[in-house]
Design a protein around this motif. Structure first.
Motif, mmCIF file in Angstrom:
data_model
loop_
_atom_site.group_PDB
_atom_site.id
_atom_site.type_symbol
_atom_site.label_atom_id
_atom_site.label_comp_id
_atom_site.label_asym_id
_atom_site.label_seq_id
_atom_site.Cartn_x
_atom_site.Cartn_y
_atom_site.Cartn_z
ATOM 1 N N SER A 22 0.827 -1.212 0.000
ATOM 2 C CA SER A 22 0.000 0.000 0.000
ATOM 3 C C SER A 22 0.861 1.262 0.000
ATOM 4 O O SER A 22 0.445 2.303 0.521
ATOM 5 C CB SER A 22 -0.923 -0.006 1.231
ATOM 6 O OG SER A 22 -1.651 -1.203 1.301
ATOM 7 N N TRP A 104 -9.222 3.168 -7.858
ATOM 8 C CA TRP A 104 -7.877 2.594 -7.922
ATOM 9 C C TRP A 104 -7.429 2.315 -9.345
ATOM 10 O O TRP A 104 -6.278 2.562 -9.707
ATOM 11 C CB TRP A 104 -7.831 1.302 -7.088
ATOM 12 C CG TRP A 104 -7.659 1.569 -5.636
ATOM 13 C CD1 TRP A 104 -8.585 1.433 -4.650
ATOM 14 C CD2 TRP A 104 -6.472 2.045 -4.989
ATOM 15 N NE1 TRP A 104 -8.067 1.795 -3.435
ATOM 16 C CE2 TRP A 104 -6.769 2.167 -3.614
ATOM 17 C CE3 TRP A 104 -5.201 2.382 -5.435
ATOM 18 C CZ2 TRP A 104 -5.830 2.619 -2.687
ATOM 19 C CZ3 TRP A 104 -4.264 2.817 -4.511
ATOM 20 C CH2 TRP A 104 -4.574 2.927 -3.159
ATOM 21 N N GLY A 225 -6.228 6.645 0.465
ATOM 22 C CA GLY A 225 -5.818 5.382 -0.142
ATOM 23 C C GLY A 225 -5.146 4.401 0.783
ATOM 24 O O GLY A 225 -4.948 3.235 0.417
ATOM 25 N N LEU A 228 -6.175 0.704 1.522
ATOM 26 C CA LEU A 228 -5.845 -0.425 0.660
ATOM 27 C C LEU A 228 -5.356 -1.626 1.471
ATOM 28 O O LEU A 228 -5.525 -2.776 1.057
ATOM 29 C CB LEU A 228 -4.773 -0.010 -0.354
ATOM 30 C CG LEU A 228 -4.330 -1.058 -1.368
ATOM 31 C CD1 LEU A 228 -5.495 -1.484 -2.247
ATOM 32 C CD2 LEU A 228 -3.190 -0.527 -2.227
ATOM 33 N N ALA A 313 -2.040 0.308 -7.259
ATOM 34 C CA ALA A 313 -3.319 0.545 -7.927
ATOM 35 C C ALA A 313 -3.890 -0.727 -8.529
ATOM 36 O O ALA A 313 -5.071 -1.054 -8.331
ATOM 37 C CB ALA A 313 -3.140 1.610 -9.013
ATOM 38 N N SER A 317 -7.361 -2.561 -7.345
ATOM 39 C CA SER A 317 -8.485 -2.535 -8.283
ATOM 40 C C SER A 317 -8.851 -3.934 -8.767
ATOM 41 O O SER A 317 -10.032 -4.250 -8.918
ATOM 42 C CB SER A 317 -8.142 -1.639 -9.472
ATOM 43 O OG SER A 317 -7.011 -2.127 -10.179
ATOM 44 N N TYR A 375 -15.036 6.649 -5.892
ATOM 45 C CA TYR A 375 -14.269 6.224 -4.724
ATOM 46 C C TYR A 375 -14.845 6.819 -3.437
ATOM 47 O O TYR A 375 -15.028 6.108 -2.436
ATOM 48 C CB TYR A 375 -12.809 6.640 -4.896
ATOM 49 C CG TYR A 375 -11.907 6.235 -3.763
ATOM 50 C CD1 TYR A 375 -11.677 4.903 -3.471
ATOM 51 C CD2 TYR A 375 -11.266 7.190 -2.978
ATOM 52 C CE1 TYR A 375 -10.844 4.523 -2.430
ATOM 53 C CE2 TYR A 375 -10.433 6.832 -1.944
ATOM 54 C CZ TYR A 375 -10.218 5.492 -1.668
ATOM 55 O OH TYR A 375 -9.394 5.128 -0.637
#
Length: 482
Positions: A22, A104, A225, A228, A313, A317, A375
């Motif tokens: 992450s 993502w 983020g 993650l 990413a 995703s 998001y």
């Protein structure tokens, strides 16, 4: 001895692996914070990024509880939102997970193009030729971006342990550069803290809060983020220990980088210089600290940073897209885990879509805006889902303290306000207007259409707005354990 599996995923990660996987948000914070220091001033950028980073930390503790209460739930916070809302409104689950995926996935193209632009400016400044492809001008940055995406895909498809090992090496190089830029000025240059400014508009309370929410909407694309780490929940070999610690460490890392970057970088280089070159100013800082010879490593390290962010990413995703299919909310062909324990088909779709974005869509800011709308909508549904999930279990042994539910409510209201103001005013930060808003709404409509196709055609079960199965069984969260 082989590692155990949960829902096809191999349980082989420690908390440190989760942090390494992450690294995208901390890296992006360090690399791109200059884009906000210029227009907002050092103190304005510090206020926005610190606020959203602290909010992300609070949210992460809630998401840790959700991950532990729903063991084996793959797909990240979008999957948590679906589990919470599926008995009341199944389509909300499709919107949440698809919104998480867009947030993502689309950053893969953005970071790839950033590498291409840095490479062209540093090593191929005369290679400015372009070719026209369906109305779009394709140049060297697009080709480099495509190559980087294929490389990221080739690495990630081979398993999560390989990605963590590569990120461990890359993080050492990036850490050295960050220490030089953020700590080195204390010992080598004269710092000018008197030249730091606050450029957030404050002519009235309305304009101040409007600007604060719009810029928070943009900053949250990075600072939020750190959640993650929860996406890999089924892959930790001791989830009760590793999930919460990974989320906490990742959040603190972003907070520390934010504070040092917003203060040390402009105090060393000056706000005007950062505004003039919000990416390349790192070269001048390194020139002043370690000399022009070694400063040439700055751009390669920045490119490496973006490459690691691309890995984060596609990891997040692809797992979200697999989680969407596993829950019957998109085409069933994506419900597949390869022999390496990763969602290979979902990664392939990610690669194809982002290659299309790079080569066929000229306005990348509209894609960023669309991804962030989805998001933040996912964040809202996950936080409100936490409230709904535990309200349904009120009085049981797995109900969290009421203060956590109150915090989740406050965070939900803040994110709703941020989404509404950010969606209605994209032009305030140069993210376009009606066209970008239509792109964002189209992504939500696409999620619903894919859900209809899976439920109505592939499963031949018709559209069910509510699930009939029982409430998910919650595990006892760690704060209720002895």
């Amino acid at each position: 001895m082989s590692s155990p599996k949960t829902n096809g995923y191999i349980q082989s990660l420690k908390w440190s692996d989760g942090v390494l996987l992450s690294l995208g948000p901390p890296i992006t914070t360090f690399c791109l914070i200059g884009l906000e220091i210029g227009p907002l001033g050092a103190w304005g950028a510090l206020a926005i990024w610190c606020m959203t980073s602290l909010i992300a930390l609070a949210q992460n503790m809630i998401f840790a509880d959700m991950a532990l209460a729903l063991p084996g739930c793959s797909g990240g916070i979008g999957a948590f939102a679906h589990q919470a809302w599926r008995r009341d409104a199944t389509p909300l689950g499709a919107i949440a997970i698809f919104g998480y995926w867009t947030g993502w996935s689309f950053s893969l193209a953005v970071n790839g193009l950033q590498i291409g632009r840095l490479a062209q400016a540093q090593w191929f400044p005369t290679w400015t030729g372009t070719v026209h492809l369906l109305g779009n001008e394709i140049g060297l940055p697009h080709c480099v971006a495509g190559l980087m995406m294929v490389m990221v895909f080739a690495i990630n498809i081979r398993g999560v342990r390989l990605v963590a090992s590569i990120n461990r090496i890359a993080s050492c190089l990036l850490g050295i550069m960050a220490v030089i830029c953020l700590v080195g000025p204390f010992f080598t240059v004269r710092l000018n803290f008197h030249d730091l400014h606050w450029h957030l508009p404050h002519t009235s309370a309305f304009t101040f809060f409007q600007a604060m929410l719009v810029w928070s909407f943009i900053a949250s694309w990075t600072t939020y983020g750190t959640e993650l780490c929860a996406t890999f929940a089924p892959e930790y070999h001791n989830p009760r220990f590793h999930i919460r610690l990974a989320l906490l460490v990742s959040s603190i890392l972003v907070i520390g980088i934010t504070i040092l970057s917003c203060v040390m970088l402009p105090a060393t280089e000056g706000e005007a210089a950062i505004n003039a070159d919000p990416i390349g100013f790192y070269v001048d800082i390194l020139n002043r600290i370690i000399g022009p010879g070694l400063a040439n490593i700055a751009i390669p390290v920045m490119c490496l940073a973006q490459f690691v962010a691309m890995g984060s990413a596609i990891s997040g995703s692809s797992r979200a897209l697999h989680g969407l299919a596993a829950r019957g909310l998109t085409v069933r062909q994506l419900d597949s885990i390869n022999e390496k324990g990763v969602p290979g088909r979902a990664m392939t779709i990610d690669l194809i879509i982002n290659l299309f974005i790079v080569f066929f869509i000229s306005d990348i800011t509209g894609i960023i805006f669309a991804g962030n709308v989805g998001y933040i909508l996912c964040i809202i549904l996950a936080l409100s889902g936490f409230i709904r999930l535990h309200y349904a279990r009120r009085g049981s042994s797995c109900t969290p303290p009421w203060r956590m539910i109150g915090v989740a409510g406050v965070l939900t209201l803040f994110n709703i306000s941020m989404l509404v103001v950010g969606f209605c005013n994209p032009s305030l930060v140069g993210y376009g207007g009606r066209r970008e808003q239509l792109i964002a709404l189209s992504a939500i409509v696409l999620a619903l259409l894919m859900c209809l196709y899976r439920r109505g055609i592939q499963d031949n079960g018709g559209l069910r707005l509510r699930e009939r199965d029982p409430e998910p069984v919650l595990s006892i969260p760690p704060h209720n354990e002895t």
